[in-house]
Design a protein around this motif. Structure first.
Motif, PDB file in Angstrom:
ATOM      1  N   VAL A   1     105.846  35.841   3.723  1.00 51.64           N
ATOM      2  CA  VAL A   1     104.660  35.965   2.876  1.00 51.64           C
ATOM      3  C   VAL A   1     103.720  34.785   3.116  1.00 51.64           C
ATOM      4  CG1 VAL A   1     103.813  35.987   0.499  1.00 51.64           C
ATOM      5  CG2 VAL A   1     105.881  37.257   1.104  1.00 51.64           C
ATOM      6  N   VAL A   2     102.456  35.074   3.268  1.00 52.71           N
ATOM      7  CA  VAL A   2     101.471  34.017   3.476  1.00 52.71           C
ATOM      8  C   VAL A   2     101.436  33.097   2.259  1.00 52.71           C
ATOM      9  CG1 VAL A   2      99.041  33.507   3.892  1.00 52.71           C
ATOM     10  CG2 VAL A   2     100.080  35.526   4.946  1.00 52.71           C
ATOM     11  N   THR A   3     101.470  31.792   2.499  1.00 50.16           N
ATOM     12  CA  THR A   3     101.568  30.836   1.395  1.00 50.16           C
ATOM     13  C   THR A   3     100.204  30.309   0.949  1.00 50.16           C
ATOM     14  OG1 THR A   3     101.866  29.000   2.964  1.00 50.16           O
ATOM     15  CG2 THR A   3     103.856  30.108   2.140  1.00 50.16           C
ATOM     16  N   GLU A   4      99.153  30.838   1.512  1.00 52.80           N
ATOM     17  CA  GLU A   4      97.826  30.378   1.117  1.00 52.80           C
ATOM     18  C   GLU A   4      97.555  30.790  -0.329  1.00 52.80           C
ATOM     19  OE1 GLU A   4      95.766  30.762   5.504  1.00 52.80           O
ATOM     20  OE2 GLU A   4      94.941  31.848   3.791  1.00 52.80           O
ATOM     21  N   ASN A   5      96.801  29.982  -1.016  1.00 52.70           N
ATOM     22  CA  ASN A   5      96.429  30.221  -2.413  1.00 52.70           C
ATOM     23  C   ASN A   5      97.639  30.266  -3.337  1.00 52.70           C
ATOM     24  OD1 ASN A   5      93.703  30.494  -1.645  1.00 52.70           O
ATOM     25  ND2 ASN A   5      94.057  32.650  -1.101  1.00 52.70           N
ATOM     26  N   SER A   6      98.739  29.629  -2.937  1.00 58.74           N
ATOM     27  CA  SER A   6      99.945  29.619  -3.791  1.00 58.74           C
ATOM     28  C   SER A   6      99.838  28.503  -4.800  1.00 58.74           C
ATOM     29  CB  SER A   6     101.191  29.426  -2.935  1.00 58.74           C
ATOM     30  OG  SER A   6     101.117  28.193  -2.240  1.00 58.74           O
TER      31      SER A   6
ATOM     32  N   TYR B   1     107.306  35.849  -6.756  1.00 65.98           N
ATOM     33  CA  TYR B   1     107.239  37.128  -7.469  1.00 65.98           C
ATOM     34  C   TYR B   1     108.200  38.145  -6.849  1.00 65.98           C
ATOM     35  CZ  TYR B   1     102.874  35.284  -9.440  1.00 65.98           C
ATOM     36  OH  TYR B   1     101.938  34.519 -10.072  1.00 65.98           O
ATOM     37  N   LYS B   2     108.178  38.245  -5.539  1.00 64.46           N
ATOM     38  CA  LYS B   2     108.997  39.242  -4.863  1.00 64.46           C
ATOM     39  C   LYS B   2     110.480  38.869  -4.885  1.00 64.46           C
ATOM     40  CE  LYS B   2     105.201  40.913  -2.041  1.00 64.46           C
ATOM     41  NZ  LYS B   2     104.660  41.148  -0.688  1.00 64.46           N
ATOM     42  N   THR B   3     110.761  37.577  -4.834  1.00 63.93           N
ATOM     43  CA  THR B   3     112.150  37.128  -4.934  1.00 63.93           C
ATOM     44  C   THR B   3     112.704  37.438  -6.325  1.00 63.93           C
ATOM     45  OG1 THR B   3     111.769  35.333  -3.346  1.00 63.93           O
ATOM     46  CG2 THR B   3     113.706  35.154  -4.750  1.00 63.93           C
ATOM     47  N   LEU B   4     111.899  37.168  -7.335  1.00 62.51           N
ATOM     48  CA  LEU B   4     112.327  37.455  -8.707  1.00 62.51           C
ATOM     49  C   LEU B   4     112.529  38.950  -8.929  1.00 62.51           C
ATOM     50  CD1 LEU B   4     110.158  34.996 -10.860  1.00 62.51           C
ATOM     51  CD2 LEU B   4     112.622  34.881 -10.421  1.00 62.51           C
TER      52      LEU B   4
ATOM     53  N   HIS C   1     108.760  25.298  -6.566  1.00 66.32           N
ATOM     54  CA  HIS C   1     108.287  24.950  -5.232  1.00 66.32           C
ATOM     55  C   HIS C   1     107.931  26.147  -4.357  1.00 66.32           C
ATOM     56  CE1 HIS C   1     109.987  20.989  -6.279  1.00 66.32           C
ATOM     57  NE2 HIS C   1     109.129  20.534  -5.402  1.00 66.32           N
ATOM     58  N   LEU C   2     108.432  27.322  -4.692  1.00 67.50           N
ATOM     59  CA  LEU C   2     108.097  28.490  -3.883  1.00 67.50           C
ATOM     60  C   LEU C   2     106.648  28.911  -4.108  1.00 67.50           C
ATOM     61  CD1 LEU C   2     111.188  30.877  -4.204  1.00 67.50           C
ATOM     62  CD2 LEU C   2     110.595  29.387  -2.289  1.00 67.50           C
ATOM     63  N   PRO C   3     105.965  29.387  -3.066  1.00 65.60           N
ATOM     64  CA  PRO C   3     104.612  29.938  -3.254  1.00 65.60           C
ATOM     65  C   PRO C   3     104.692  31.158  -4.155  1.00 65.60           C
ATOM     66  CG  PRO C   3     105.443  30.421  -1.058  1.00 65.60           C
ATOM     67  CD  PRO C   3     106.393  29.438  -1.654  1.00 65.60           C
ATOM     68  N   ARG C   4     103.650  31.360  -4.940  1.00 64.20           N
ATOM     69  CA  ARG C   4     103.682  32.425  -5.948  1.00 64.20           C
ATOM     70  C   ARG C   4     104.021  33.818  -5.397  1.00 64.20           C
ATOM     71  NH1 ARG C   4     104.825  29.746 -10.308  1.00 64.20           N
ATOM     72  NH2 ARG C   4     105.750  28.594  -8.576  1.00 64.20           N
ATOM     73  N   PRO C   5     103.383  34.253  -4.288  1.00 62.87           N
ATOM     74  CA  PRO C   5     103.706  35.608  -3.799  1.00 62.87           C
ATOM     75  C   PRO C   5     105.184  35.763  -3.454  1.00 62.87           C
ATOM     76  CG  PRO C   5     101.692  34.811  -2.785  1.00 62.87           C
ATOM     77  CD  PRO C   5     102.300  33.642  -3.490  1.00 62.87           C
TER      78      PRO C   5
END
Length: 211
Positions: A206-211, A85-88, A78-82
């Motif tokens: 982090v901007v969630t656009e394009n996630s 990635y940074k959380t991981l 459910h998290l936006p990709r950007p």
């Protein structure tokens, strides 16, 4: 008709891609975790903290304990990709520190004190040996994912349910007799700087656009 087919194919591909990274992350974690846990080390048991043995052994809570993997997949999906990635990235640093501590402080939990004939307990204990105690990475991972999800998710109800799920997993770490209480405290101690790093880097904006 072709347009509808293309839309359906695109949706299937999107769903597949959204599950790809979460699934890969779990596998990447489990491989070194299992390798370290099966290394031939001189693993020691330690004394329980006063009152720790009064915590009951509840075999049915293995269901809650194992749900940590489901929680991780749910949050990563459910998290936006950007943001994911940074959380991981932050979480991977904490996990690597955990692996190093497993090797430096090779403890094992005295599971023989809590024998149970429950098939789920027997199967899980065969797969996951009694090492990899300090710190509890279960605590680190569930806390970090819960924090990240709840700061991204605007619904207070969903946030409350996620923290409740997190709390249940933390308790299950003790009621399944997988870890010492000191392992839980070590997991919390390792999770705190990870959360502070996430906050400092402003990952949650982090901007969630394009996630």
């Amino acid at each position: 008709m072709k347009t509808e087919d293309n839309i359906l194919i695109a949706r299937k591909n999107s769903l597949k891609n959204r599950w790809l990274l979460p699934s890969a992350a779990v596998i990447i974690f489990l491989i070194p975790y299992t390798v370290v846990n099966n290394l031939t080390l001189q693993r020691n048991t330690i004394s329980f903290i006063p009152g720790e043995q009064s915590i009951p052994f509840l075999p049915w809570t293995f269901i809650i304990y194992l749900s940590a993997f489901l929680q991780s997949l749910f949050v990563m999906y459910h998290l936006p990709r950007p943001l994911l990635y940074k959380t991981l990235l932050s979480l991977s640093i904490a996990v690597m520190i955990g692996f190093i501590l497993f090797l430096i402080i090779p403890l094992q939990y005295p599971r023989e004190l809590y024998v149970n004939n429950n098939p789920l307990v027997i199967l899980f204990r065969k797969i996951d040996r009694s090492g990899n105690c300090f710190p509890s990475l279960h605590i680190v991972i569930t806390t970090v994912f819960s924090y990240t999800y709840c700061n991204y998710e605007k619904s207070k109800l969903k946030g409350f349910l996620m923290w409740l799920w997190c709390a249940m997993i933390i308790v299950s770490v003790l009621t399944t007799k997988q870890h010492y209480l000191i392992d839980v405290l070590g997991g919390i101690a390792l999770a705190i700087p990870t959360l502070l790093h996430i906050r400092k880097q402003n990952f949650l904006s982090v901007v969630t656009e394009n996630s």
